[in-house]
Write an enzyme that holds these catalytic residues in place. Structure first.
Site, mmCIF file in Angstrom:
data_model
loop_
_atom_site.group_PDB
_atom_site.id
_atom_site.type_symbol
_atom_site.label_atom_id
_atom_site.label_comp_id
_atom_site.label_asym_id
_atom_site.label_seq_id
_atom_site.Cartn_x
_atom_site.Cartn_y
_atom_site.Cartn_z
ATOM 1 N N GLY A 164 0.833 -1.198 0.000
ATOM 2 C CA GLY A 164 0.000 0.000 0.000
ATOM 3 C C GLY A 164 0.863 1.241 0.000
ATOM 4 N N LYS B 73 -7.307 5.691 19.489
ATOM 5 C CA LYS B 73 -7.232 6.317 18.167
ATOM 6 C C LYS B 73 -8.601 6.302 17.487
ATOM 7 C CE LYS B 73 -5.290 7.921 14.343
ATOM 8 N NZ LYS B 73 -4.484 7.086 13.464
#
Length: 294
Positions: free
Chosen positions: A7, A177
């Site tokens: 990625g 997060k």
């Protein structure tokens, strides 16, 4: 170390740019133009003086001989990645928003680590990235593999200008997060505004506050503490676009289902603000034709 990164979006490029200064980094991508640019010019990061030389391959060319694999694709692309033929004796580090991938990873035959990236990054081109906010990377293991493996890797990868820290509680790390992402990402994406709008626009702030309140209830965090943290991060990154807003601008499927959708799936009670925001982002995706929803 010999590191494969699957990625090459903003986080993949940023990670490759910094780690590639001291390690042998190979980028695995699907786009031929991106592969060619990475091979020819390396990764260009505005915070680094010189481009970082890397090798580039197609994603399907995963092979043995690597010490670590770092997977930086979006949540909805993980199923395809998990079908690749990774060697079983090499750890896979997953750097995704949300927590929806934990069930998949817990069933995986591989040694899986998870991490959160607290850097700001903006992809500028096939091989270029802007480091818009300096932070850190936190990593934790989710399985009971040999305890010394991850600390050793963290020690090797940690750099002063790209700090990497070990965390013991992966769920708390990811949930912390996730909570911020459930507020800043969808609200800024819906109104197509930068992160600072959370603190400068009182009407947007009201929506953000209630999203935070609902998420705190489900994820078992203190609302008073987390709301102050959300506002602090929004102020610190005021001029940044959230990743979800960037996805919509570039006509890509968002991670709304892995972020706010995850909180909804965890709750047995109605969460009206989360339900609204998920439908709102789905509606925008539908209008853009990037994914169909019934």
């Amino acid at each position: 170390m010999k590191i494969g990164i699957i990625g090459a979006g903003s986080i993949g490029l940023l990670t490759g740019a910094y780690l590639g200064k001291d390690h042998q980094v190979h980028m695995f991508v699907r786009n031929q133009q991106q592969k060619n640019r990475l091979e020819k010019d390396g990764i260009v990061c505005d915070a680094l003086q010189n481009p970082t030389r890397v090798e580039a391959h197609y994603t399907e060319e995963v092979k043995a001989g690597f010490d670590l694999w770092i997977i930086t694709v979006k949540q909805h692309q993980l199923e395809q990645v998990m079908n690749l033929d990774f060697p079983h004796n090499v750890p896979l580090l997953f750097l995704q928003n949300g927590m929806g991938h934990l069930d998949m990873l817990s069933r995986s035959p591989y040694t899986c680590w998870v991490g959160v990236v607290e850097h700001g990054a903006l992809k500028q081109g096939h091989n270029s990235v802007s480091h818009t906010g300096k932070g850190n990377v936190q990593i934790a293991r989710i399985s009971d593999e040999e305890e010394n493996a991850l600390p050793k890797v963290v020690d090797v990868l940690h750099k002063e200008n790209f700090p990497i820290f070990l965390q013991e509680d992966y769920e708390k790390m990811l949930a912390s997060k996730l909570l911020v992402n459930t507020v800043i990402n969808p609200v800024t994406a819906l109104f197509q505004l930068k992160n600072g709008s959370i603190v400068t626009n009182p009407h947007i702030q009201t929506i953000a506050r209630e999203l935070c309140r609902e998420a705190c209830r489900i994820l078992d965090f203190s609302f008073a503490e987390e709301w102050e943290r959300v506002k602090m991060i929004a102020e610190k990154t005021a001029l940044n676009q959230s990743s979800m807003l960037k996805d919509l601008i570039e006509n890509r499927v968002t991670e709304i289902d892995a972020i706010n959708g995850y909180v909804l799936r965890r709750s047995s009670d109605p969460l009206p603000y989360h339900q609204f925001i998920v439908h709102a982002i789905h509606a925008i995706e539908h209008e853009k034709g990037v994914r169909n929803y019934e």
